[in-house]
Design an enzyme around this catalytic site. Sequence first.
Site, PDB file in Angstrom:
ATOM      1  N   GLY A   1       0.270  -5.066   1.625  1.00 27.94           N
ATOM      2  CA  GLY A   1      -0.764  -5.379   0.883  1.00 27.94           C
ATOM      3  C   GLY A   1      -0.684  -5.772  -0.632  1.00 27.94           C
TER       4      GLY A   1
ATOM      5  N   TYR B   1      -5.329  -4.372  10.085  1.00 20.52           N
ATOM      6  CA  TYR B   1      -5.886  -5.181   8.818  1.00 20.52           C
ATOM      7  C   TYR B   1      -7.237  -5.501   8.755  1.00 20.52           C
ATOM      8  CZ  TYR B   1      -4.074  -6.306   4.261  1.00 20.52           C
ATOM      9  OH  TYR B   1      -3.887  -6.322   2.849  1.00 20.52           O
TER      10      TYR B   1
ATOM     11  N   HIS C   1       0.920  -0.939   0.037  1.00 22.03           N
ATOM     12  CA  HIS C   1       0.050  -0.096  -0.020  1.00 22.03           C
ATOM     13  C   HIS C   1       1.104   1.342  -0.036  1.00 22.03           C
ATOM     14  CE1 HIS C   1      -3.251   2.709   1.043  1.00 22.03           C
ATOM     15  NE2 HIS C   1      -3.992   1.764   1.105  1.00 22.03           N
TER      16      HIS C   1
HETATM   17  C1  LCV Z   1       5.174   4.989  -0.355  1.00 18.29           C
HETATM   18  C2  LCV Z   1       7.214   4.015  -0.382  1.00 18.29           C
HETATM   19  C3  LCV Z   1       6.686   2.753  -0.058  1.00 18.29           C
HETATM   20  C4  LCV Z   1       5.480   2.575   0.395  1.00 18.29           C
HETATM   21  N1  LCV Z   1       4.555   3.444  -0.048  1.00 18.29           N
HETATM   22  O1  LCV Z   1      13.980   1.516  -1.340  1.00 18.29           O
HETATM   23  O2  LCV Z   1      -0.161  -4.280   4.935  1.00 18.29           O
HETATM   24  S1  LCV Z   1      -0.200  -3.080   5.605  1.00 18.29           S
HETATM   25  O3  LCV Z   1      -1.175  -3.006   6.461  1.00 18.29           O
HETATM   26  O4  LCV Z   1       1.163  -2.849   6.213  1.00 18.29           O
HETATM   27  C5  LCV Z   1      -0.448  -2.012   4.522  1.00 18.29           C
HETATM   28  C6  LCV Z   1      -0.893  -0.652   5.079  1.00 18.29           C
HETATM   29  C7  LCV Z   1       0.901  -1.792   3.496  1.00 18.29           C
HETATM   30  O5  LCV Z   1       0.942  -2.333   2.358  1.00 18.29           O
HETATM   31  O6  LCV Z   1       1.904  -1.063   4.164  1.00 18.29           O
HETATM   32  C8  LCV Z   1       2.971  -0.660   3.182  1.00 18.29           C
HETATM   33  C9  LCV Z   1       3.848  -1.882   3.662  1.00 18.29           C
HETATM   34  N2  LCV Z   1       4.940  -1.816   2.996  1.00 18.29           N
HETATM   35  C10 LCV Z   1       6.308  -1.946   3.680  1.00 18.29           C
HETATM   36  O7  LCV Z   1       6.554  -1.935   5.023  1.00 18.29           O
HETATM   37  C11 LCV Z   1       7.628  -1.807   2.727  1.00 18.29           C
HETATM   38  C12 LCV Z   1       8.034  -0.152   2.748  1.00 18.29           C
HETATM   39  N3  LCV Z   1       9.382  -0.133   1.809  1.00 18.29           N
HETATM   40  C13 LCV Z   1      10.232  -0.778   2.349  1.00 18.29           C
HETATM   41  O8  LCV Z   1      10.662  -1.353   3.298  1.00 18.29           O
HETATM   42  C14 LCV Z   1      11.445  -0.289   1.236  1.00 18.29           C
HETATM   43  O9  LCV Z   1      11.176   0.666   0.330  1.00 18.29           O
HETATM   44  C15 LCV Z   1      11.971  -1.648   0.573  1.00 18.29           C
HETATM   45  C16 LCV Z   1      12.503  -2.804   1.309  1.00 18.29           C
HETATM   46  C17 LCV Z   1      10.459  -2.051  -0.258  1.00 18.29           C
HETATM   47  C18 LCV Z   1      12.848  -0.976  -0.731  1.00 18.29           C
HETATM   48  O10 LCV Z   1      13.802  -0.528  -0.164  1.00 18.29           O
HETATM   49  P1  LCV Z   1      14.759   0.516  -1.091  1.00 18.29           P
HETATM   50  O11 LCV Z   1      16.058   0.957  -0.337  1.00 18.29           O
HETATM   51  O12 LCV Z   1      15.105  -0.420  -2.249  1.00 18.29           O
HETATM   52  P2  LCV Z   1      13.371   3.056  -0.564  1.00 18.29           P
HETATM   53  O13 LCV Z   1      13.104   2.407   0.709  1.00 18.29           O
HETATM   54  O14 LCV Z   1      14.773   3.905  -0.693  1.00 18.29           O
HETATM   55  O15 LCV Z   1      12.271   3.271  -1.395  1.00 18.29           O
HETATM   56  C19 LCV Z   1      12.296   4.165  -2.347  1.00 18.29           C
HETATM   57  C20 LCV Z   1      10.935   5.071  -2.482  1.00 18.29           C
HETATM   58  O16 LCV Z   1       9.817   4.488  -2.521  1.00 18.29           O
HETATM   59  C21 LCV Z   1       9.178   5.027  -1.509  1.00 18.29           C
HETATM   60  C22 LCV Z   1      10.296   5.363  -0.545  1.00 18.29           C
HETATM   61  O17 LCV Z   1       9.726   6.181   0.585  1.00 18.29           O
HETATM   62  C23 LCV Z   1      11.414   5.878  -1.233  1.00 18.29           C
HETATM   63  O18 LCV Z   1      10.675   7.278  -1.599  1.00 18.29           O
HETATM   64  P3  LCV Z   1      12.039   8.554  -1.759  1.00 18.29           P
HETATM   65  O19 LCV Z   1      12.817   8.408  -2.788  1.00 18.29           O
HETATM   66  O20 LCV Z   1      11.062   9.665  -2.056  1.00 18.29           O
HETATM   67  O21 LCV Z   1      12.370   8.561  -0.415  1.00 18.29           O
HETATM   68  N4  LCV Z   1       8.396   3.808  -0.647  1.00 18.29           N
HETATM   69  C24 LCV Z   1       9.018   2.584  -0.698  1.00 18.29           C
HETATM   70  N5  LCV Z   1       7.889   1.856  -0.233  1.00 18.29           N
HETATM   71  N6  LCV Z   1       4.742   1.275   0.656  1.00 18.29           N
HETATM   72  N7  LCV Z   1       6.342   4.740  -0.639  1.00 18.29           N
END
Ligand code: LCV
Length: 259
Positions: A108, A138, A64
């Site tokens: 999600g 959730y 999400h």
């Molecule tokens: C917005 C993002 C996101 C993102 N949203 O790259 O299931 S529930 O209830 O939890 C539901 C509500 C849900 O699905 O929530 C989301 C759950 N997702 C996560 O917990 C994963 C969150 N993301 C991460 O942990 C990392 O981004 C990963 C491991 C996926 C990738 O890491 P990496 O180092 O390759 P970055 O973290 O630097 O992300 C690149 C850009 O994408 C945005 C993040 O904020 C960053 O933006 P900026 O370049 O502007 O800083 N991004 C990543 N995931 N779910 N934005």
Amino acid sequence: MSLTLKDQRDTIGTITLNHQEKRNALSSQLIDEVMAALKDFVDAGARVVVLRAAPGVKVWSAGHDVEELPLSNRDPLGWDDPLRRLVRAIEETPMPVIAMIEGSVWGGACEVAMACDIVVACEASTFAITPAKLGVPYNLTGLMTFMNAVHLHIVKEMAFTAQPIAARRAEQLGIVNRVVPAEELEATSYGLAAQIAQNAPLSIAVMKEELNLLANARDLSPQTFERIQALRRVVYNSADYREGIQAFLEKRRPLFRGE
Ligand code: LCV
């Protein structure tokens, strides 16, 4: 700017998640594009759809779009939330949807993959159920999607730890249909698609609907449903819920206080 790619070869449709800058986060725009593509494939007579990310990605989808989660006073996963609409669209699409997974799958997006009819993953893929990491309560149909694909003990482990599990373990647990080396992912996914495409589409469509109806058939009284909704309201109005989202947006670890 489009966040997905759409392609159809004969009766096999392909939707490619193509927003790597945001790790294919399931924003309302990306979800609208996927849903429109599914509808186009129905109209075009496709018999199977492959849902994939671009080749070589490290992240299939980060789940999400956290920036689109309401900060409080509103159910973050209500009936009309884009993620809820996408999961229903996948389940209601008459042809099978194959999740072709390369990279990590989060929150999600893990539910989206589980809502697909068949899951093919490469060896380095991982799957994580993340609400507890954000403080999100959730929703019932979302947890049911997980329960239909994953044994209850494993759903609880994944949901309570919020830790990714590896594709091989997911395969051993029956969560994923096939796990293959990355270089075999396309051939395996499209090989299954081709086998499905040559079979009787009406028979497959009705069996898909029957299986989903049976899988989703649950007894839950209106009283129980309303009690659960009240409990979830306490959570999404909590300080912890706001802290989980703020911490994500501020790129820091959350500090949950149980209030
Ligand atoms: C917005 C993002 C996101 C993102 N949203 O790259 O299931 S529930 O209830 O939890 C539901 C509500 C849900 O699905 O929530 C989301 C759950 N997702 C996560 O917990 C994963 C969150 N993301 C991460 O942990 C990392 O981004 C990963 C491991 C996926 C990738 O890491 P990496 O180092 O390759 P970055 O973290 O630097 O992300 C690149 C850009 O994408 C945005 C993040 O904020 C960053 O933006 P900026 O370049 O502007 O800083 N991004 C990543 N995931 N779910 N934005």
